[in-house]
Design a protein around this motif. Structure first.
Motif, PDB file in Angstrom:
ATOM      1  N   MET A  64      64.946  -9.385  18.691  1.00  0.00           N
ATOM      2  CA  MET A  64      64.127  -8.686  17.758  1.00  0.00           C
ATOM      3  C   MET A  64      62.705  -8.574  18.541  1.00  0.00           C
ATOM      4  N   TYR A  65      62.123  -7.346  18.212  1.00  0.00           N
ATOM      5  CA  TYR A  65      60.862  -7.150  18.853  1.00  0.00           C
ATOM      6  C   TYR A  65      59.642  -7.864  18.306  1.00  0.00           C
ATOM      7  N   HIS A  66      58.962  -8.371  18.971  1.00  0.00           N
ATOM      8  CA  HIS A  66      57.414  -9.076  18.667  1.00  0.00           C
ATOM      9  C   HIS A  66      56.491  -9.221  19.792  1.00  0.00           C
ATOM     10  N   SER A  67      55.526  -8.370  19.609  1.00  0.00           N
ATOM     11  CA  SER A  67      54.498  -8.448  20.986  1.00  0.00           C
ATOM     12  C   SER A  67      53.131  -8.376  20.071  1.00  0.00           C
ATOM     13  N   GLN A  68      52.321  -9.300  20.680  1.00  0.00           N
ATOM     14  CA  GLN A  68      50.824  -9.618  20.173  1.00  0.00           C
ATOM     15  C   GLN A  68      49.826  -8.941  21.488  1.00  0.00           C
ATOM     16  N   PHE A  69      48.766  -8.404  21.153  1.00  0.00           N
ATOM     17  CA  PHE A  69      47.801  -8.048  22.176  1.00  0.00           C
ATOM     18  C   PHE A  69      46.700  -7.420  21.380  1.00  0.00           C
ATOM     19  N   TYR A  70      45.707  -6.806  22.178  1.00  0.00           N
ATOM     20  CA  TYR A  70      44.625  -6.466  21.655  1.00  0.00           C
ATOM     21  C   TYR A  70      44.539  -4.967  21.973  1.00  0.00           C
ATOM     22  N   VAL A  71      43.590  -4.315  21.021  1.00  0.00           N
ATOM     23  CA  VAL A  71      43.148  -2.677  21.336  1.00  0.00           C
ATOM     24  C   VAL A  71      41.605  -2.831  21.218  1.00  0.00           C
ATOM     25  N   PHE A  72      41.049  -1.808  21.557  1.00  0.00           N
ATOM     26  CA  PHE A  72      39.653  -1.823  21.321  1.00  0.00           C
ATOM     27  C   PHE A  72      39.075  -0.618  20.655  1.00  0.00           C
ATOM     28  N   ASP A  73      38.313  -0.920  19.494  1.00  0.00           N
ATOM     29  CA  ASP A  73      37.720  -0.156  18.829  1.00  0.00           C
ATOM     30  C   ASP A  73      35.988  -0.270  19.337  1.00  0.00           C
ATOM     31  N   GLY A  74      35.747   0.917  20.269  1.00  0.00           N
ATOM     32  CA  GLY A  74      34.684   0.543  20.953  1.00  0.00           C
ATOM     33  C   GLY A  74      34.627  -0.345  21.914  1.00  0.00           C
ATOM     34  N   ASP A  75      33.916  -1.129  21.912  1.00  0.00           N
ATOM     35  CA  ASP A  75      33.784  -2.594  22.789  1.00  0.00           C
ATOM     36  C   ASP A  75      34.305  -3.869  21.982  1.00  0.00           C
ATOM     37  N   LYS A  76      34.940  -3.409  20.750  1.00  0.00           N
ATOM     38  CA  LYS A  76      35.464  -4.750  19.999  1.00  0.00           C
ATOM     39  C   LYS A  76      37.003  -4.894  19.984  1.00  0.00           C
ATOM     40  N   PRO A  77      37.318  -5.929  20.730  1.00  0.00           N
ATOM     41  CA  PRO A  77      38.885  -6.199  20.581  1.00  0.00           C
ATOM     42  C   PRO A  77      39.425  -6.450  19.369  1.00  0.00           C
ATOM     43  N   ILE A  78      40.514  -5.872  19.077  1.00  0.00           N
ATOM     44  CA  ILE A  78      41.189  -6.101  17.491  1.00  0.00           C
ATOM     45  C   ILE A  78      42.465  -6.381  17.864  1.00  0.00           C
ATOM     46  N   PRO A  79      43.002  -7.479  17.200  1.00  0.00           N
ATOM     47  CA  PRO A  79      44.389  -8.024  17.340  1.00  0.00           C
ATOM     48  C   PRO A  79      45.415  -6.931  16.730  1.00  0.00           C
ATOM     49  N   VAL A  80      46.637  -6.851  17.648  1.00  0.00           N
ATOM     50  CA  VAL A  80      47.574  -5.894  17.301  1.00  0.00           C
ATOM     51  C   VAL A  80      48.771  -6.744  17.379  1.00  0.00           C
ATOM     52  N   THR A  81      49.761  -6.328  16.403  1.00  0.00           N
ATOM     53  CA  THR A  81      51.151  -6.846  16.575  1.00  0.00           C
ATOM     54  C   THR A  81      52.133  -5.611  16.148  1.00  0.00           C
ATOM     55  N   ILE A  82      53.040  -5.498  17.142  1.00  0.00           N
ATOM     56  CA  ILE A  82      54.538  -4.677  17.079  1.00  0.00           C
ATOM     57  C   ILE A  82      55.532  -5.662  16.956  1.00  0.00           C
ATOM     58  N   ARG A  83      56.060  -5.163  15.810  1.00  0.00           N
ATOM     59  CA  ARG A  83      57.187  -5.831  15.455  1.00  0.00           C
ATOM     60  C   ARG A  83      58.279  -5.036  14.710  1.00  0.00           C
ATOM     61  N   ASN A  84      59.537  -5.647  14.197  1.00  0.00           N
ATOM     62  CA  ASN A  84      60.385  -4.758  13.609  1.00  0.00           C
ATOM     63  C   ASN A  84      59.821  -5.112  12.143  1.00  0.00           C
ATOM     64  N   TYR A  85      60.312  -3.885  11.390  1.00  0.00           N
ATOM     65  CA  TYR A  85      59.720  -4.029   9.910  1.00  0.00           C
ATOM     66  C   TYR A  85      61.029  -4.541   9.174  1.00  0.00           C
ATOM     67  N   THR A  86      60.569  -4.985   7.728  1.00  0.00           N
ATOM     68  CA  THR A  86      61.531  -5.294   7.038  1.00  0.00           C
ATOM     69  C   THR A  86      61.561  -4.967   5.716  1.00  0.00           C
ATOM     70  N   GLN A  87      62.392  -5.440   4.672  1.00  0.00           N
ATOM     71  CA  GLN A  87      62.242  -5.110   3.427  1.00  0.00           C
ATOM     72  C   GLN A  87      60.948  -5.194   2.785  1.00  0.00           C
ATOM     73  N   GLU A  88      60.294  -6.410   3.067  1.00  0.00           N
ATOM     74  CA  GLU A  88      58.954  -6.684   2.689  1.00  0.00           C
ATOM     75  C   GLU A  88      57.889  -5.548   2.869  1.00  0.00           C
ATOM     76  N   ASP A  89      58.157  -4.600   3.947  1.00  0.00           N
ATOM     77  CA  ASP A  89      57.056  -3.727   4.176  1.00  0.00           C
ATOM     78  C   ASP A  89      57.329  -2.415   3.801  1.00  0.00           C
ATOM     79  N   PHE A  90      58.539  -2.154   2.802  1.00  0.00           N
ATOM     80  CA  PHE A  90      58.966  -0.874   2.320  1.00  0.00           C
ATOM     81  C   PHE A  90      57.816  -0.216   1.598  1.00  0.00           C
ATOM     82  N   ASP A  91      57.371  -0.756   0.798  1.00  0.00           N
ATOM     83  CA  ASP A  91      56.167  -0.101   0.105  1.00  0.00           C
ATOM     84  C   ASP A  91      55.029   0.485   0.753  1.00  0.00           C
TER      85      ASP A  91
END
Length: 222
Positions: free
Chosen positions: A1-28
């Motif tokens: 399964m896929y799980h990756s954590q890294f940062y993106v930048f909003d201007g000069d501010k680093p923001i934590p990001v995670t890409i993962r597989n979605y599950t039933q808990e995410d449906f709504d």
């Protein structure tokens, strides 16, 4: 399964990001994202429903990805596997995705076909769509598939339809003379057009046309 954590930048501010597989808990939340990405007059019955989402995580969980920004769900990307013959490209979105239910997912298929990509409007300046697409390229490589493929809407075409054919419009976008919100984005993601399909999706802005956009697995060996 896929799980990756890294940062993106909003201007000069680093923001934590995670890409993962979605599950039933995410449906709504995934359905809420669809409502934000495709507001009225887009028909709400065409947003994801829970049966479709359940099929995604059951038939091909590897192709059901979502992205979180600082813990908040911000977008998703969904695919299925099919066999694709470049000599017979004509198809509709409904045919190849089983109307989004992906019951036709082929575990032995050679192509990962994109069903949908959605990113909440307030997060689009962060480049999350491109990051999701790159994550799906990883899935293509891991599963040793030939390609990633999908139909790209051409929402700018309607304004030019009186003066040029769809293939001419695509050529103008490729030449940099025109900018299309979807096709230009897919080009920036590394996809390339391999043809135009008509009656792909009921889509007034694109006059029902789509460009088939491909990414070839650079590690694939016949």
């Amino acid at each position: 399964m896929y799980h990756s954590q890294f940062y993106v930048f909003d201007g000069d501010k680093p923001i934590p990001v995670t890409i993962r597989n979605y599950t039933q808990e995410d449906f709504d939340q995934l359905i809420q994202i669809q409502s934000e990405c495709f507001p009225p007059p887009f028909p709400s019955e065409l947003w994801w429903n829970k049966e479709q989402l359940s099929n995604h995580v059951t038939f091909f969980p590897e192709g059901a990805l979502c992205i979180e920004v600082d813990g908040a769900l911000a977008g998703s990307l969904t695919g299925l596997c099919v066999n694709f013959d470049p000599n017979h490209m004509e198809h509709t979105w409904e045919e190849i995705t089983d109307q989004g239910y992906i019951k036709n997912h082929n575990p032995n298929g050679d192509t990962l076909y994109i069903v949908d990509i959605s990113v909440r409007p307030k997060y689009r300046k962060l480049g999350l769509g491109k990051l999701l697409m790159q994550a799906m390229y990883h899935v293509v490589i891991q599963k040793k598939l030939v390609r990633l493929l999908g139909g790209g809407r051409m929402p700018g075409y309607k304004k030019k339809a009186d003066t040029m054919k769809p293939d001419q419009y695509l050529q103008e976008v490729m030449a940099g003379n025109l900018k299309d919100p979807v096709i230009t984005f897919l080009l920036r993601c590394g996809r390339r057009p391999i043809g135009i399909v008509k009656d792909y999706l009921e889509d007034e802005e694109s006059c029902n046309y789509a460009a088939l956009m491909e990414w070839k697995n650079p590690f694939f060996i016949k």
